[in-house]
Design a protein around this motif. Structure first.
Motif, mmCIF file in Angstrom:
data_model
loop_
_atom_site.group_PDB
_atom_site.id
_atom_site.type_symbol
_atom_site.label_atom_id
_atom_site.label_comp_id
_atom_site.label_asym_id
_atom_site.label_seq_id
_atom_site.Cartn_x
_atom_site.Cartn_y
_atom_site.Cartn_z
ATOM 1 N N ASP A 82 -14.820 25.625 -17.391
ATOM 2 C CA ASP A 82 -15.078 24.255 -17.519
ATOM 3 C C ASP A 82 -15.860 24.027 -18.421
ATOM 4 N N LEU A 83 -15.554 22.986 -19.128
ATOM 5 C CA LEU A 83 -16.258 22.462 -20.278
ATOM 6 C C LEU A 83 -16.381 20.873 -19.960
ATOM 7 N N ALA A 84 -17.584 20.174 -19.810
ATOM 8 C CA ALA A 84 -17.704 18.905 -19.472
ATOM 9 C C ALA A 84 -18.852 18.151 -20.183
ATOM 10 N N ILE A 85 -18.632 17.218 -20.803
ATOM 11 C CA ILE A 85 -19.597 16.490 -21.633
ATOM 12 C C ILE A 85 -19.608 15.126 -21.167
ATOM 13 N N LEU A 86 -20.486 14.466 -20.715
ATOM 14 C CA LEU A 86 -20.637 13.107 -20.475
ATOM 15 C C LEU A 86 -20.052 12.068 -21.588
ATOM 16 N N ALA A 89 -22.148 11.289 -24.597
ATOM 17 C CA ALA A 89 -22.543 12.288 -25.550
ATOM 18 C C ALA A 89 -21.408 13.132 -26.260
ATOM 19 N N ARG A 90 -20.253 12.653 -26.112
ATOM 20 C CA ARG A 90 -18.904 13.141 -26.753
ATOM 21 C C ARG A 90 -18.852 12.580 -28.371
ATOM 22 N N GLY A 91 -17.970 13.591 -28.966
ATOM 23 C CA GLY A 91 -17.857 13.145 -30.369
ATOM 24 C C GLY A 91 -18.812 13.543 -31.097
ATOM 25 N N GLN A 92 -19.849 14.245 -30.847
ATOM 26 C CA GLN A 92 -20.978 14.558 -31.600
ATOM 27 C C GLN A 92 -21.031 16.285 -31.930
ATOM 28 N N GLY A 93 -20.158 16.833 -31.614
ATOM 29 C CA GLY A 93 -20.022 18.153 -31.858
ATOM 30 C C GLY A 93 -20.427 19.157 -30.533
ATOM 31 N N ALA A 94 -20.862 18.447 -29.552
ATOM 32 C CA ALA A 94 -21.568 19.264 -28.546
ATOM 33 C C ALA A 94 -20.438 20.109 -28.062
ATOM 34 N N GLY A 95 -19.144 19.860 -27.632
ATOM 35 C CA GLY A 95 -18.482 20.603 -27.269
ATOM 36 C C GLY A 95 -17.971 21.793 -27.936
ATOM 37 N N GLY A 96 -17.599 21.561 -29.133
ATOM 38 C CA GLY A 96 -17.531 22.534 -30.132
ATOM 39 C C GLY A 96 -18.746 23.633 -30.418
ATOM 40 N N GLY A 97 -19.919 22.782 -30.018
ATOM 41 C CA GLY A 97 -20.940 23.849 -30.212
ATOM 42 C C GLY A 97 -21.152 24.708 -28.993
ATOM 43 N N LEU A 113 -8.091 29.605 -20.895
ATOM 44 C CA LEU A 113 -8.558 28.481 -20.240
ATOM 45 C C LEU A 113 -7.401 27.801 -19.746
ATOM 46 N N VAL A 114 -7.612 26.730 -18.609
ATOM 47 C CA VAL A 114 -6.578 25.585 -18.519
ATOM 48 C C VAL A 114 -6.861 24.435 -19.184
ATOM 49 N N ALA A 115 -6.072 23.840 -19.841
ATOM 50 C CA ALA A 115 -6.407 22.516 -20.538
ATOM 51 C C ALA A 115 -5.887 21.461 -19.350
ATOM 52 N N GLY A 118 -5.152 16.073 -20.971
ATOM 53 C CA GLY A 118 -4.934 15.592 -22.374
ATOM 54 C C GLY A 118 -5.844 16.165 -23.312
ATOM 55 N N THR A 119 -6.555 17.377 -22.982
ATOM 56 C CA THR A 119 -7.397 17.833 -23.896
ATOM 57 C C THR A 119 -6.737 18.965 -24.439
ATOM 58 N N GLU A 120 -5.450 19.212 -24.561
ATOM 59 C CA GLU A 120 -4.895 20.178 -25.386
ATOM 60 C C GLU A 120 -4.982 20.081 -26.819
ATOM 61 N N GLY A 121 -5.183 18.959 -27.070
ATOM 62 C CA GLY A 121 -5.379 18.691 -28.656
ATOM 63 C C GLY A 121 -6.587 19.259 -29.280
ATOM 64 N N PHE A 122 -7.885 18.930 -28.356
ATOM 65 C CA PHE A 122 -9.105 19.326 -28.453
ATOM 66 C C PHE A 122 -8.998 20.928 -28.802
ATOM 67 N N TRP A 123 -8.301 21.530 -27.523
ATOM 68 C CA TRP A 123 -8.157 23.197 -27.503
ATOM 69 C C TRP A 123 -7.633 23.468 -29.021
HETATM 70 C C1 LIG Z 1 -13.087 17.807 -24.382
HETATM 71 C C2 LIG Z 1 -14.539 17.574 -24.622
HETATM 72 C C3 LIG Z 1 -15.463 18.857 -24.162
HETATM 73 C C4 LIG Z 1 -15.076 17.787 -26.238
HETATM 74 O O1 LIG Z 1 -16.386 17.520 -26.184
HETATM 75 P P1 LIG Z 1 -16.950 16.960 -27.691
HETATM 76 O O2 LIG Z 1 -18.442 17.131 -27.498
HETATM 77 O O3 LIG Z 1 -16.427 15.104 -27.367
HETATM 78 O O4 LIG Z 1 -16.229 17.507 -28.695
HETATM 79 P P2 LIG Z 1 -16.725 17.628 -30.041
HETATM 80 O O5 LIG Z 1 -17.504 16.416 -30.637
HETATM 81 O O6 LIG Z 1 -17.314 19.048 -30.477
HETATM 82 O O7 LIG Z 1 -15.257 17.716 -31.094
HETATM 83 C C5 LIG Z 1 -14.755 18.640 -31.740
HETATM 84 C C6 LIG Z 1 -13.552 18.186 -32.270
HETATM 85 O O8 LIG Z 1 -12.462 18.312 -31.369
HETATM 86 C C7 LIG Z 1 -11.999 16.693 -31.803
HETATM 87 N N1 LIG Z 1 -11.653 16.324 -30.482
HETATM 88 C C8 LIG Z 1 -12.373 16.223 -29.256
HETATM 89 N N2 LIG Z 1 -11.634 15.713 -28.181
HETATM 90 C C9 LIG Z 1 -10.531 15.718 -28.510
HETATM 91 C C10 LIG Z 1 -9.088 15.585 -27.902
HETATM 92 N N3 LIG Z 1 -9.263 15.100 -26.692
HETATM 93 N N4 LIG Z 1 -8.123 15.607 -28.311
HETATM 94 C C11 LIG Z 1 -7.869 16.108 -29.763
HETATM 95 N N5 LIG Z 1 -9.118 16.449 -30.282
HETATM 96 C C12 LIG Z 1 -10.366 16.200 -29.816
HETATM 97 C C13 LIG Z 1 -12.867 15.904 -32.317
HETATM 98 O O9 LIG Z 1 -12.512 15.020 -32.895
HETATM 99 C C14 LIG Z 1 -13.842 16.983 -33.112
HETATM 100 O O10 LIG Z 1 -12.998 17.093 -34.307
HETATM 101 P P3 LIG Z 1 -13.445 17.175 -35.748
HETATM 102 O O11 LIG Z 1 -14.437 18.359 -35.695
HETATM 103 O O12 LIG Z 1 -12.390 17.228 -36.847
HETATM 104 O O13 LIG Z 1 -14.071 15.821 -35.856
HETATM 105 C C15 LIG Z 1 -14.889 16.309 -23.934
HETATM 106 O O14 LIG Z 1 -14.294 15.262 -24.518
HETATM 107 C C16 LIG Z 1 -15.045 16.090 -22.245
HETATM 108 O O15 LIG Z 1 -16.104 16.603 -21.900
HETATM 109 N N6 LIG Z 1 -13.904 15.789 -21.891
HETATM 110 C C17 LIG Z 1 -14.000 15.667 -20.343
HETATM 111 C C18 LIG Z 1 -13.710 17.062 -19.739
HETATM 112 C C19 LIG Z 1 -12.513 17.814 -19.889
HETATM 113 O O16 LIG Z 1 -11.454 17.303 -20.121
HETATM 114 N N7 LIG Z 1 -13.056 19.058 -20.323
HETATM 115 C C20 LIG Z 1 -11.985 20.031 -20.589
HETATM 116 C C21 LIG Z 1 -11.568 20.602 -19.386
HETATM 117 S S1 LIG Z 1 -10.136 21.742 -19.874
#
Ligand SMILES: CC(C)(COP(=O)(O)OP(=O)(O)OC[C@H]1O[C@@H](n2cnc3c(N)ncnc32)[C@H](O)[C@@H]1OP(=O)(O)O)[C@@H](O)C(=O)NCCC(=O)NCCS
Length: 162
Positions: A82-86, A89-97, A113-115, A118-123
């Protein structure tokens, strides 16, 4: 993350994953089994997020809210439970960091992982790709209808991406 942080971790989990509840024992077990893979994101004294990861079997994502018992002696992946950001605090690079910190701990294994939710795009941005496998459907559906098992291969420079 330390054992004393678990109440804050569970509070974040309840806020971020209301549809995917896991018992207190699951968090405590992951921390006990693999402390280095359990990270807490803090701003001052305030916890804003967490990451939980551990070595595991390839293509065998644990079912939601399930104890592992023990870690494998010969793991095939470094599994991000799991990766969970409140939200604030999102959108500031914490998840990527957090992911980059975990990359240092993979021991050269691919990450998996299991996405969900709707987080598949982030991954995908982070280099993961879905691995379709009919054998995983039952366990994935216990997460949600859109849950995807994803893996990220080890990069040529080792396991590090910047
Ligand atoms: C998914 C999550 C961990 C991302 O954390 P975050 O701190 O917002 O991510 P970052 O700020 O590091 O974003 C990194 C990049 O991913 C992108 N991104 C973030 N969430 C995204 C999403 N849902 N879909 C597509 N892209 C996404 C950002 O725009 C950023 O891109 P950039 O570097 O080009 O600007 C956070 O949104 C979260 O906690 N979500 C709820 C819990 C969850 O679903 N966790 C995953 C369980 S599998």
């Amino acid at each position: 993350m330390r054992a004393g942080d678990l109440p804050e971790v569970r509070a974040i989990a309840a806020a971020v994953h209301p549809g995917h509840p896991e018992s207190d024992a699951v968090f405590a077990e992951r921390l006990a089994l693999h402390p280095p893979g359990c990270l807490l994101l803090e701003a001052g004294e305030t916890a804003l997020g967490y990451a939980i990861a551990h070595p595991w079997h390839r293509r065998r994502p644990p079912a939601l809210d399930t104890l592992l018992g023990a870690l494998p002696e010969a793991p095939g992946v470094f599994y991000l439970h799991d990766l969970a950001i409140l939200p604030a605090a999102r959108g500031q690079g914490a998840g990527g960091g957090a992911l980059r910190e975990l990359e240092e701990l993979t021991g050269g294994l691919p990450m998996a992982l299991v996405a969900i939710g709707g987080t598949e795009g982030f991954w995908q941005v982070q280099g993961f790709a879905a691995v379709p496998d009919p054998a995983l459907e039952a366990v994935l559906r216990r997460y949600d209808s859109g849950a995807r098992y994803m893996e990220r291969p080890v990069s040529r420079s080792g396991d590090r991406r910047r």
